[in-house]
Enzyme design. Structure first.
Site, PDB file in Angstrom:
ATOM      1  N   LEU A  83    -153.501 -19.583  -7.768  1.00 47.87           N
ATOM      2  CA  LEU A  83    -153.072 -20.315  -6.576  1.00 47.87           C
ATOM      3  C   LEU A  83    -152.282 -19.362  -5.678  1.00 47.87           C
ATOM      4  CD1 LEU A  83    -152.963 -23.342  -5.470  1.00 47.87           C
ATOM      5  CD2 LEU A  83    -150.540 -23.194  -6.085  1.00 47.87           C
ATOM      6  N   GLU A 120    -151.734 -16.380 -14.102  1.00 45.70           N
ATOM      7  CA  GLU A 120    -150.479 -16.954 -13.589  1.00 45.70           C
ATOM      8  C   GLU A 120    -149.921 -17.889 -14.647  1.00 45.70           C
ATOM      9  OE1 GLU A 120    -151.185 -19.436 -10.095  1.00 45.70           O
ATOM     10  OE2 GLU A 120    -153.138 -20.042 -10.861  1.00 45.70           O
ATOM     11  N   LYS A 145    -155.454 -26.249  -4.606  1.00 46.52           N
ATOM     12  CA  LYS A 145    -154.452 -27.042  -5.326  1.00 46.52           C
ATOM     13  C   LYS A 145    -155.016 -28.454  -5.533  1.00 46.52           C
ATOM     14  CE  LYS A 145    -149.385 -27.245  -5.247  1.00 46.52           C
ATOM     15  NZ  LYS A 145    -149.172 -26.818  -6.614  1.00 46.52           N
ATOM     16  N   TYR A 204    -153.287 -31.740  -3.589  1.00 44.16           N
ATOM     17  CA  TYR A 204    -151.876 -32.138  -3.551  1.00 44.16           C
ATOM     18  C   TYR A 204    -151.007 -30.967  -3.119  1.00 44.16           C
ATOM     19  CZ  TYR A 204    -150.572 -29.691  -7.894  1.00 44.16           C
ATOM     20  OH  TYR A 204    -150.297 -28.734  -8.834  1.00 44.16           O
TER      21      TYR A 204
HETATM   22  N1  PDD Z   1    -147.022 -25.883  -8.841  1.00 41.50           N
HETATM   23  N2  PDD Z   1    -149.579 -21.562  -9.520  1.00 41.50           N
HETATM   24  C1  PDD Z   1    -149.859 -22.812  -9.896  1.00 41.50           C
HETATM   25  C2  PDD Z   1    -151.029 -23.024 -10.804  1.00 41.50           C
HETATM   26  C3  PDD Z   1    -149.082 -23.899  -9.443  1.00 41.50           C
HETATM   27  O1  PDD Z   1    -149.395 -25.142  -9.801  1.00 41.50           O
HETATM   28  C4  PDD Z   1    -147.962 -23.637  -8.613  1.00 41.50           C
HETATM   29  C5  PDD Z   1    -147.091 -24.741  -8.076  1.00 41.50           C
HETATM   30  C6  PDD Z   1    -147.683 -22.309  -8.251  1.00 41.50           C
HETATM   31  C7  PDD Z   1    -146.539 -21.946  -7.350  1.00 41.50           C
HETATM   32  O2  PDD Z   1    -146.830 -22.283  -6.024  1.00 41.50           O
HETATM   33  P1  PDD Z   1    -145.679 -22.572  -4.966  1.00 41.50           P
HETATM   34  O3  PDD Z   1    -144.794 -21.384  -4.941  1.00 41.50           O
HETATM   35  O4  PDD Z   1    -146.412 -22.758  -3.697  1.00 41.50           O
HETATM   36  O5  PDD Z   1    -144.961 -23.816  -5.434  1.00 41.50           O
HETATM   37  C8  PDD Z   1    -148.513 -21.297  -8.716  1.00 41.50           C
HETATM   38  C9  PDD Z   1    -146.397 -27.072  -8.311  1.00 41.50           C
HETATM   39  C10 PDD Z   1    -144.974 -26.899  -7.953  1.00 41.50           C
HETATM   40  C11 PDD Z   1    -146.664 -28.234  -9.229  1.00 41.50           C
HETATM   41  O6  PDD Z   1    -147.790 -28.311  -9.736  1.00 41.50           O
HETATM   42  O7  PDD Z   1    -145.808 -29.085  -9.427  1.00 41.50           O
END
Ligand code: PDD
Length: 295
Positions: free
Chosen positions: A205, A181, A149, A32
């Site tokens: 991630l 994280e 992801k 996703y």
């Molecule tokens: N989450 N680390 C994890 C485990 C995440 O699920 C996310 C993002 C990030 C940040 O990634 P980015 O800057 O590309 O949004 C880091 C999304 C927003 C979610 O699960 O809704």
């Protein structure tokens, strides 16, 4: 009425039905993305598309970069159809290995992936950005391909639930006594005056916002060390923040009930927030240098 996209069609959300045999449902077998739009413009679309393509290729779902590229138009149309052009929205995209009788191994070649997208209104929680939020530490129960992801999010779900139960916004995940994280964010901490974050690896991630922050840090000549932060170091952090597409940069001012630094947003965090805000809302949006997003 909300319009969503499912397998090539724009339809009312109520009519968007997937099979009980869908491998996303049965196995969490899919990838996703969450993309932000501001005034009808997709933020860092190319970086999101690249990460999605890499993820799909890594788990061998037959949905290549050209097909992912076509989802850009789907996102833009969803934002328009749902009258979200005037403000901000998040677009959720999901591609699973499709519907097929349950076998752990892949279904027969030619099984069509399930492709879903939906746009939702997004309101920036300004108070959280300015005054910070509470966090907890929580064990990182996830598998060892956190760089993908995948829709399989039980580790983050349990971590966020523990956070919610203790009145906190985010859970900072600890694996072998090291901060990896946040449950749905990347995390940075200032230890002994130095900004630190976990290096890219299979354990985190590769966040798009993380990559944007690294570009901003270079521009502002603020040093960054990609040396993992231990739990012991975290206890003496003077600043801690999490970042993500919908989180932007959010300071954590209280961790496990103890103040982080002065218990309010710190100086480095504030500078980075200002720079990120300027970039997000500038009239001529800048695009992330592609290699930074996932290298
Ligand atoms: N989450 N680390 C994890 C485990 C995440 O699920 C996310 C993002 C990030 C940040 O990634 P980015 O800057 O590309 O949004 C880091 C999304 C927003 C979610 O699960 O809704």
């Amino acid at each position: 009425m909300t319009t969503v996209y499912l397998n090539g069609e724009f339809i009312p959300k109520e009519r968007a039905l997937i099979s009980v045999d869908d491998r996303g449902f049965v196995f969490g077998d899919g990838i996703y993305e969450v993309v932000r739009s501001i005034k009808g413009e997709l933020i860092e679309w190319y970086a999101h598309a690249e990460r999605m393509s890499r993820g799909l290729a890594a788990i061998k779902i037959a949905f290549g970069p050209a097909e992912v590229a076509r989802l850009q138009d789907v996102c833009l149309r969803l934002v328009r159809h749902n009258e979200l052009v005037g403000g901000e929205a998040t677009i959720y995209l999901q591609v699973t290995r499709g519907a097929a009788p349950r076998t752990h191994h892949f279904p027969p070649a030619g099984t069509a992936p399930t492709v879903f997208a939906a746009a939702t209104v997004f309101t920036v929680p300004r108070d959280a950005r300015q005054n910070g939020v509470r966090g907890i530490t929580f064990p990182d129960y996830r598998w060892t391909r956190c760089d993908l992801k995948t829709v399989n999010l039980l580790g983050p779900v349990l971590a966020r639930q523990a956070a919610a139960e203790s009145g906190a916004y985010e859970a900072i995940l600890l694996r072998d006594e090291v901060m990896t994280e946040g449950a749905a964010t990347n995390s940075f901490a200032v230890i002994d005056g130095v900004l630190r974050t976990h290096p890219l690896s299979n354990l985190i991630l590769p966040g798009i916002t993380r990559a944007v922050i690294m570009e901003i840090l270079a521009e502002l000549a603020i040093p960054l060390s990609e040396k993992p932060v231990t739990h012991a170091e975290l206890l003496r952090a003077t600043e801690l923040f999490v970042c993500g597409t919908t989180t932007d940069i959010t300071p954590i001012v209280m961790l496990d009930g103890v103040r982080v630094g002065a218990g309010k947003r710190g100086a480095i965090t504030t500078r980075l927030q200002d720079a990120l805000t300027a970039r997000l809302y500038s009239a001529r949006p800048r695009r992330l240098t592609p290699s930074l997003a996932t290298d």
